[in-house]
Write an enzyme that holds these catalytic residues in place. Structure first.
Site, PDB file in Angstrom:
ATOM      1  CG  HIS A  86      -0.465   0.036   2.520  1.00 27.49           C
ATOM      2  ND1 HIS A  86      -0.139   1.218   3.153  1.00 27.49           N
ATOM      3  CD2 HIS A  86      -0.191  -0.954   3.395  1.00 27.49           C
ATOM      4  CE1 HIS A  86       0.315   0.931   4.374  1.00 27.49           C
ATOM      5  NE2 HIS A  86       0.305  -0.371   4.548  1.00 27.49           N
ATOM      6  CG  ASP A 129       2.703   0.265   7.763  1.00 26.56           C
ATOM      7  OD1 ASP A 129       2.260  -0.205   6.710  1.00 26.56           O
ATOM      8  OD2 ASP A 129       2.030   0.384   8.800  1.00 26.56           O
ATOM      9  CD  GLU A 181      -3.184  -1.476   5.276  1.00 28.10           C
ATOM     10  OE1 GLU A 181      -3.347  -2.513   5.931  1.00 28.10           O
ATOM     11  OE2 GLU A 181      -2.646  -0.451   5.765  1.00 28.10           O
ATOM     12  CD  GLU A 182      -1.316   1.947   7.723  1.00 28.67           C
ATOM     13  OE1 GLU A 182      -2.040   1.420   8.578  1.00 28.67           O
ATOM     14  OE2 GLU A 182      -0.144   1.615   7.525  1.00 28.67           O
ATOM     15  CG  ASP A 188       1.069  -3.708   4.942  1.00 25.21           C
ATOM     16  OD1 ASP A 188       1.906  -2.828   5.214  1.00 25.21           O
ATOM     17  OD2 ASP A 188      -0.118  -3.670   5.334  1.00 25.21           O
ATOM     18  CG  HIS A 201       0.316   2.201  12.726  1.00 24.28           C
ATOM     19  ND1 HIS A 201      -0.946   1.749  12.993  1.00 24.28           N
ATOM     20  CD2 HIS A 201       0.624   1.712  11.503  1.00 24.28           C
ATOM     21  CE1 HIS A 201      -1.365   0.998  11.984  1.00 24.28           C
ATOM     22  NE2 HIS A 201      -0.423   0.959  11.062  1.00 24.28           N
TER      23      HIS A 201
END
Lengths: 462, 462
Positions: free
Chosen positions: A279, A291, A325-326, A353, A425
């Site tokens: 992503h 990420d 995606e997130e 991912d 994150h």
């Protein structure tokens, strides 16, 4: 080169005439040799690392709907074209909008002290002058669920679940739920706001953000792990710890983003393709290098190594950089809606991912009759430290799992996740945590996977 | 109990009559046995850890002149009294004032992206609307010094020196200088502002703050290490990288703080004392649990273990929690001015002000004639992993070094600093990075040191 209809028909007939025991059950020796050579080249290349560095330097964070997200899409289209993909296009994705705004969390009494926290995705704001209230602590979401309705009226709920690290990151399933549902459950008990212990395995004074469920109706934030410790230490010393939380995050009108798709066209079955997924969007903290800059770079590099070989695979290779995606797999869901009648052309898929450490195992999710080929693939990847897992139920990671659950065969290349959730994150999602050796190894693995599967006519379906 | 003049005179005469070979050259067997037992008890105690947790939970950061600094002083006085020190008092310290304010640093072109930075101590503000200027990079301070005067007019100077980790943290001397003098040197070349790569050895997206020299006249900040990497990656791709820096830090009127002093009174020579040093102030990021909450807690705990033994040492033990160390050793310098005529009563001193890992060596700085005693001490501490260093020129750490340089005998208990500069002067200065095993080991070491030296009449002077 496009084959004529006649050529295709002849090939199709040859397929039908091949005995089942031999038919497409295994990769040819030539295919395996080519894949081996490609993997060796990819395994020595810094291309994937360089692509990730390019993305994270020239664009940086790419949260849906931000200027960085748009810049990321432009970067990806331009880069795929420059790398020599045969076709590059975007498909618009529409998602809910959200602005992060600012956050401050401080202990007001009995121990006045600033704390470090980050708003969870989709959080609503506090009133402009904040919420000052006593904290009620719960060890986990289940304990919060067990609280009486209305019992948290005027209180801030705190959920202290501590994620445990492991090679397969299994506890993310449990810990992620605390984040995803914390606001909804706390609101149902009357709480004014919810704080969670960050879903992470580090000790850094940096909060972990992440998505929440749609029913999150009260302000929600994650304390950094040392601040969660600090709050718990305060609560051991006092029956009444009061915090003040000020969050200006807010939901906005829908925003547009895109899936970016690049294809290397196959020679014999161009309409069929192998999917390499990742992503393109990221959270807005860190530079999105891990990420999922890693996945973007690894899959683009895999295609590039094949392009550079001068050989074309029989089937096409489709690199899909999913958007959004997130915040809940919006990109792949909209991709699926648009392409579901062509799901059968999605021969097999794999996504990167998760992870910063190396791939340690291959888990297939394919038809029994193609397991022999998967064993060949695993044999080829053994020198890279990749073991074949005995199960055969993988659906693909993240985005790809949506297609996997819909029936697309998939392979999960599992990397060692022991420290992935240290960075996940957070501000620490940067190139500093992207190991060049992982980029080389994963490039070898995805290049071999893409070539083997695209340059065969094996049917991987169940 | 105070001895009469006659008693003291008799003791003094006994001292004079003892042959030099025996006189106070070694610790008595009884003293050694007591110290061993005390160390064993301290080495199993969680008291030091608990004191640090109390300070960092109930007070938190203690930057000079802030409410936290005042709260820290109140905490220390109350805690020393509660622990049973015989005398507890404060001595006012006056220092320059400074407010941190806010900071933002962003790349404006060609790659717009937010960066993470922290203002250096004492930084002056930028104009309210910030400074937007091209960056000129230098690998280190020497390269900046070599730039032509006026050559940086209207530019932002960037100093990229990367500190190297090691067990003795030796590179902090070099790296710290980049921070201390960067602003002064950059200003002399006409720069509008200076950015340095954080003086640290981590990869966290957290800046390291720290003191600057008095001649820092332009706004100064430290980029986090991943952001320093990011800036350098941008500069590899573009000849003209423009940043915007906005800092609202400002110098203020002088502020008051204090040294907090607690004494366990000796029985035979109460006017003479062994010094256990640390500093109570901290930077305003993190909770000050490491730097120097650890030292505060270890030295207070050492005294408490002695208090709890029910035995009194011959000399006094003076635990000094210095104020205003971080901004330039103001507390100890003012302490020295006040007490320099009594320097001879400062028998020997040791400070804890660096490290999170365990103590690995003892370096003395004493008179040759007392080295036999130091060897006994080292022998006693060997089971704790502490080796005797062959040199004899130690001056004590941080604050204590001011007294050491003035002539006070000192011992440096060196801890392994390999990862200390991962956390130093950052948000990560929290209890999460305080290892309980270090607190136990250091408690054993400082308790043994304090008891041995205070419960003897050995002259450690050169």
């Amino acid at each position: 080169m496009m084959r004529t209809f006649m050529q295709k028909a002849v090939l199709g007939m040859a397929f039908l005439l091949t005995p089942l025991s031999l038919m497409a059950a295994e990769f040819s020796a030539e295919n395996l040799a080519q894949a081996k050579a490609l993997a060796e080249k990819a395994g020595k290349s810094e291309l994937a690392y360089q692509l990730d560095e390019s993305l994270s330097t020239e664009v940086g964070p790419r949260r849906v709907g931000t200027p960085g997200d748009k810049a990321g899409i432009e970067w990806a289209v331009a880069k795929m074209k420059a790398l020599g993909f045969d076709r590059v296009w975007t498909e618009t994705v529409t998602t809910p909008g959200w602005e992060r705004g600012d956050i401050s969390v401080e202990a007001v009494s009995p121990f006045p002290q600033r704390m470090v926290a980050i708003a969870l995705g989709g959080s609503v704001p506090t009133p402009a002058d904040g919420i000052e209230a006593q904290v009620v602590a719960f060890p986990n979401l289940d304990a919060l669920k067990a609280a009486e309705a209305g019992s948290l009226k005027g209180k801030i709920a705190y959920i202290g679940y501590q994620m445990k690290p492991s090679i397969d990151g299994a506890d993310y399933g449990v810990a992620g739920k605390q984040r995803y549902l914390g606001s909804e459950v706390a609101a149902s008990k009357g709480a004014s706001a919810v704080l969670i212990r960050s879903v992470g395995t580090d000790n850094d004074r940096i909060g972990h953000t992440g998505a929440q469920g749609d029913k999150s109706t009260i302000p929600a934030a994650a304390l950094s792990i040392p601040d969660a410790d600090l709050l718990e230490s305060m609560m051991k010393r006092s029956d009444k710890v009061t915090l003040k939380i000020n969050i200006s995050s807010r939901k906005t009108a829908d925003v547009k983003t895109a899936n970016v798709i690049g294809e290397v066209t196959g020679t014999e079955r161009p309409e069929d393709f192998v999917v390499l997924g990742s992503h393109l969007d990221s959270w807005d903290v860190g530079t999105g290098a891990v990420d999922d800059g890693m996945g973007v770079a690894i899959t683009m590099a895999a295609a590039k190594h094949i392009i550079d070989s001068g050989k074309k695979p029989k089937r096409s290779i489709r690199v899909i950089l999913f958007g959004a995606e997130e915040i809940g797999l919006y990109g792949v869901k909209q991709y699926y809606e648009k392409h579901k009648d062509k799901l059968g052309n999605h021969i097999i898929g794999a996504e990167w991912d998760s992870g910063t450490r190396m791939i340690h195992q291959l888990r297939p999710g394919v038809g029994e009759k193609s397991l022999a080929a998967i064993k060949q693939m695993a044999e080829l990847l053994k020198p890279y430290g990749v073991a074949l897992h005995p199960s055969n139920s993988a659906k693909g990671q993240s985005d790809i799992s949506v297609l996997g659950k819909a029936g697309m065969p998939a392979i999960n290349f599992d990397s060692d996740l022991t420290d992935y959730f240290d960075y996940h994150h957070t501000e620490n999602d940067t190139m500093a945590n992207v190991p060049p050796e992982t980029m080389r190894q994963a490039s070898a693995v995805y290049t071999a996977f893409a070539w083997l599967t695209a340059n065969s006519l094996i049917d991987f379906r169940k």
